[in-house]
Motif scaffolding. Structure first.
Motif, mmCIF file in Angstrom:
data_model
loop_
_atom_site.group_PDB
_atom_site.id
_atom_site.type_symbol
_atom_site.label_atom_id
_atom_site.label_comp_id
_atom_site.label_asym_id
_atom_site.label_seq_id
_atom_site.Cartn_x
_atom_site.Cartn_y
_atom_site.Cartn_z
ATOM 1 N N LEU A 135 10.626 -3.051 0.853
ATOM 2 C CA LEU A 135 9.931 -4.206 1.413
ATOM 3 C C LEU A 135 8.790 -3.762 2.309
ATOM 4 O O LEU A 135 7.687 -4.341 2.263
ATOM 5 C CB LEU A 135 10.919 -5.077 2.185
ATOM 6 C CG LEU A 135 10.381 -6.346 2.798
ATOM 7 C CD1 LEU A 135 9.901 -7.303 1.706
ATOM 8 C CD2 LEU A 135 11.416 -7.027 3.661
ATOM 9 N N LEU A 136 9.063 -2.705 3.103
ATOM 10 C CA LEU A 136 8.040 -2.154 3.970
ATOM 11 C C LEU A 136 6.895 -1.627 3.148
ATOM 12 O O LEU A 136 5.720 -1.892 3.439
ATOM 13 C CB LEU A 136 8.620 -1.073 4.873
ATOM 14 C CG LEU A 136 7.643 -0.388 5.829
ATOM 15 C CD1 LEU A 136 7.173 -1.363 6.899
ATOM 16 C CD2 LEU A 136 8.243 0.831 6.446
ATOM 17 N N MET A 137 7.197 -0.924 2.103
ATOM 18 C CA MET A 137 6.160 -0.346 1.237
ATOM 19 C C MET A 137 5.391 -1.472 0.547
ATOM 20 O O MET A 137 4.176 -1.411 0.413
ATOM 21 C CB MET A 137 6.774 0.590 0.200
ATOM 22 C CG MET A 137 7.297 1.866 0.769
ATOM 23 S SD MET A 137 6.075 2.808 1.613
ATOM 24 C CE MET A 137 5.220 3.535 0.318
ATOM 25 N N HIS A 138 6.084 -2.468 0.159
ATOM 26 C CA HIS A 138 5.435 -3.604 -0.500
ATOM 27 C C HIS A 138 4.536 -4.340 0.504
ATOM 28 O O HIS A 138 3.405 -4.725 0.169
ATOM 29 C CB HIS A 138 6.503 -4.542 -1.072
ATOM 30 C CG HIS A 138 5.957 -5.666 -1.834
ATOM 31 N ND1 HIS A 138 5.232 -5.532 -2.990
ATOM 32 C CD2 HIS A 138 5.991 -7.014 -1.592
ATOM 33 C CE1 HIS A 138 4.876 -6.691 -3.444
ATOM 34 N NE2 HIS A 138 5.331 -7.631 -2.576
ATOM 35 N N SER A 139 5.031 -4.483 1.713
ATOM 36 C CA SER A 139 4.250 -5.145 2.746
ATOM 37 C C SER A 139 3.017 -4.326 3.088
ATOM 38 O O SER A 139 1.915 -4.873 3.260
ATOM 39 C CB SER A 139 5.056 -5.355 4.005
ATOM 40 O OG SER A 139 6.135 -6.183 3.779
ATOM 41 N N ILE A 140 3.174 -3.008 3.160
ATOM 42 C CA ILE A 140 2.056 -2.110 3.447
ATOM 43 C C ILE A 140 1.046 -2.215 2.307
ATOM 44 O O ILE A 140 -0.156 -2.317 2.544
ATOM 45 C CB ILE A 140 2.530 -0.650 3.649
ATOM 46 C CG1 ILE A 140 3.302 -0.533 4.941
ATOM 47 C CG2 ILE A 140 1.356 0.288 3.674
ATOM 48 C CD1 ILE A 140 3.876 0.832 5.203
ATOM 49 N N TYR A 141 1.483 -2.269 1.141
ATOM 50 C CA TYR A 141 0.600 -2.370 -0.028
ATOM 51 C C TYR A 141 -0.145 -3.711 0.018
ATOM 52 O O TYR A 141 -1.358 -3.765 -0.221
ATOM 53 C CB TYR A 141 1.415 -2.222 -1.308
ATOM 54 C CG TYR A 141 0.601 -2.306 -2.549
ATOM 55 C CD1 TYR A 141 -0.284 -1.297 -2.900
ATOM 56 C CD2 TYR A 141 0.668 -3.433 -3.363
ATOM 57 C CE1 TYR A 141 -1.048 -1.411 -4.055
ATOM 58 C CE2 TYR A 141 -0.091 -3.543 -4.502
ATOM 59 C CZ TYR A 141 -0.944 -2.517 -4.852
ATOM 60 O OH TYR A 141 -1.711 -2.620 -5.980
ATOM 61 N N GLU A 142 0.539 -4.771 0.332
ATOM 62 C CA GLU A 142 -0.113 -6.079 0.408
ATOM 63 C C GLU A 142 -1.094 -6.115 1.583
ATOM 64 O O GLU A 142 -2.178 -6.700 1.482
ATOM 65 C CB GLU A 142 0.921 -7.187 0.560
ATOM 66 C CG GLU A 142 1.615 -7.516 -0.724
ATOM 67 C CD GLU A 142 2.616 -8.644 -0.554
ATOM 68 O OE1 GLU A 142 2.732 -9.232 0.554
ATOM 69 O OE2 GLU A 142 3.328 -8.904 -1.527
ATOM 70 N N LEU A 143 -0.690 -5.505 2.676
ATOM 71 C CA LEU A 143 -1.570 -5.446 3.831
ATOM 72 C C LEU A 143 -2.812 -4.655 3.504
ATOM 73 O O LEU A 143 -3.920 -5.058 3.896
ATOM 74 C CB LEU A 143 -0.819 -4.854 5.023
ATOM 75 C CG LEU A 143 -1.465 -4.920 6.376
ATOM 76 C CD1 LEU A 143 -1.702 -6.356 6.793
ATOM 77 C CD2 LEU A 143 -0.676 -4.215 7.407
ATOM 78 N N LYS A 144 -2.657 -3.620 2.807
ATOM 79 C CA LYS A 144 -3.788 -2.798 2.391
ATOM 80 C C LYS A 144 -4.667 -3.609 1.470
ATOM 81 O O LYS A 144 -5.897 -3.568 1.571
ATOM 82 C CB LYS A 144 -3.282 -1.534 1.687
ATOM 83 C CG LYS A 144 -4.362 -0.592 1.312
ATOM 84 C CD LYS A 144 -3.733 0.621 0.657
ATOM 85 C CE LYS A 144 -4.733 1.489 0.027
ATOM 86 N NZ LYS A 144 -4.186 2.577 -0.704
ATOM 87 N N GLU A 145 -4.106 -4.358 0.600
ATOM 88 C CA GLU A 145 -4.854 -5.195 -0.341
ATOM 89 C C GLU A 145 -5.610 -6.283 0.448
ATOM 90 O O GLU A 145 -6.746 -6.598 0.133
ATOM 91 C CB GLU A 145 -3.916 -5.863 -1.332
ATOM 92 C CG GLU A 145 -3.381 -4.921 -2.381
ATOM 93 C CD GLU A 145 -4.415 -4.470 -3.384
ATOM 94 O OE1 GLU A 145 -5.282 -5.264 -3.766
ATOM 95 O OE2 GLU A 145 -4.344 -3.307 -3.749
ATOM 96 N N VAL A 146 -4.952 -6.817 1.385
ATOM 97 C CA VAL A 146 -5.599 -7.860 2.201
ATOM 98 C C VAL A 146 -6.732 -7.250 3.005
ATOM 99 O O VAL A 146 -7.819 -7.833 3.107
ATOM 100 C CB VAL A 146 -4.549 -8.515 3.141
ATOM 101 C CG1 VAL A 146 -5.202 -9.418 4.151
ATOM 102 C CG2 VAL A 146 -3.517 -9.258 2.342
ATOM 103 N N ILE A 147 -6.589 -6.118 3.565
ATOM 104 C CA ILE A 147 -7.624 -5.475 4.361
ATOM 105 C C ILE A 147 -8.745 -5.069 3.450
ATOM 106 O O ILE A 147 -9.911 -5.269 3.792
ATOM 107 C CB ILE A 147 -7.055 -4.264 5.107
ATOM 108 C CG1 ILE A 147 -6.064 -4.713 6.159
ATOM 109 C CG2 ILE A 147 -8.154 -3.493 5.795
ATOM 110 C CD1 ILE A 147 -5.480 -3.644 6.948
ATOM 111 N N LEU A 148 -8.453 -4.547 2.317
ATOM 112 C CA LEU A 148 -9.475 -4.126 1.373
ATOM 113 C C LEU A 148 -10.165 -5.355 0.799
ATOM 114 O O LEU A 148 -11.369 -5.351 0.492
ATOM 115 C CB LEU A 148 -8.907 -3.291 0.241
ATOM 116 C CG LEU A 148 -8.558 -1.848 0.562
ATOM 117 C CD1 LEU A 148 -7.962 -1.190 -0.694
ATOM 118 C CD2 LEU A 148 -9.724 -1.046 1.020
ATOM 119 N N GLY A 149 -9.455 -6.433 0.648
ATOM 120 C CA GLY A 149 -10.044 -7.670 0.114
ATOM 121 C C GLY A 149 -10.934 -8.340 1.143
ATOM 122 O O GLY A 149 -11.906 -8.988 0.813
#
Length: 181
Positions: A165-179
């Motif tokens: 979940l943490l990794m998934h959240s980090i990935y989504e956060l990264k996607e949001v920041i990159l987006g």
């Protein structure tokens, strides 16, 4: 019977009964000599002849008694020999019986020694109650370890899910920041 026929008979029977020349032959010669002598010479020769005949008779009786004793000894020897033979056969039979008994006793002794060895081994092992208590204690420890393992596996599974979940959240956060950039 005339003198010639007596002479021939006595001379034809010459055999020695005793080694000291006391023989029928000697008596016969003395009797022949009597035929030609006087009455006084005859009487002395006759008494000598009677004495010699008495000696021969005595020796004959002694020989006969010795023969009877020898026969008795022979019979006793045969009886003794039979007793010895019976005793020997009894002894041989007893020896065979004792050999069989010895064989049985050796086998019994061997089995007894084997039992003693097994008893020594059994005595070295803990008693059954103590062993069962040890087994029960080990089973309890095993149950405890299984519970710990289940708890650990549950925690591990939870941590894995949290990590995912943490990794998934980090990935989504990264996607949001990159987006947003």
């Amino acid at each position: 019977m005339d003198a010639d026929s007596i002479r021939k008979r006595l001379l034809s029977r010459s055999f020695v009964l005793f080694p000291d020349d006391m023989s029928v032959d000697r008596c016969a010669k003395a009797a022949l000599n009597l035929l030609g002598e006087s009455e006084q010479g005859c009487n002395s020769a006759r008494s000598a002849l009677e004495k010699e005949i008495d000696l021969i008779t005595l020796e004959y009786r002694k020989t006969k008694r010795a023969k009877i004793r020898c026969q008795d000894e022979k019979i006793e020897y045969e009886k003794l020999s039979n007793k010895v033979a019976v005793h020997i056969s009894d002894t041989v039979r007893d020896i065979e019986i004792l050999r069989k008994e010895l064989k049985k006793e050796r086998l019994r002794r061997q089995r007894k020694e084997e039992c003693e060895v097994l008893a020594k081994i059994v005595n070295e092992v803990d008693p059954r109650e103590k062993t069962q208590k040890g087994i029960k204690k080990l089973e309890e420890e095993l149950e405890e370890l299984k519970k710990i393992q289940q708890d650990t596996e549950a925690k591990f599974s939870l941590r894995r899910k949290q990590f995912q979940l943490l990794m998934h959240s980090i990935y989504e956060l990264k996607e949001v920041i990159l987006g947003t950039e």
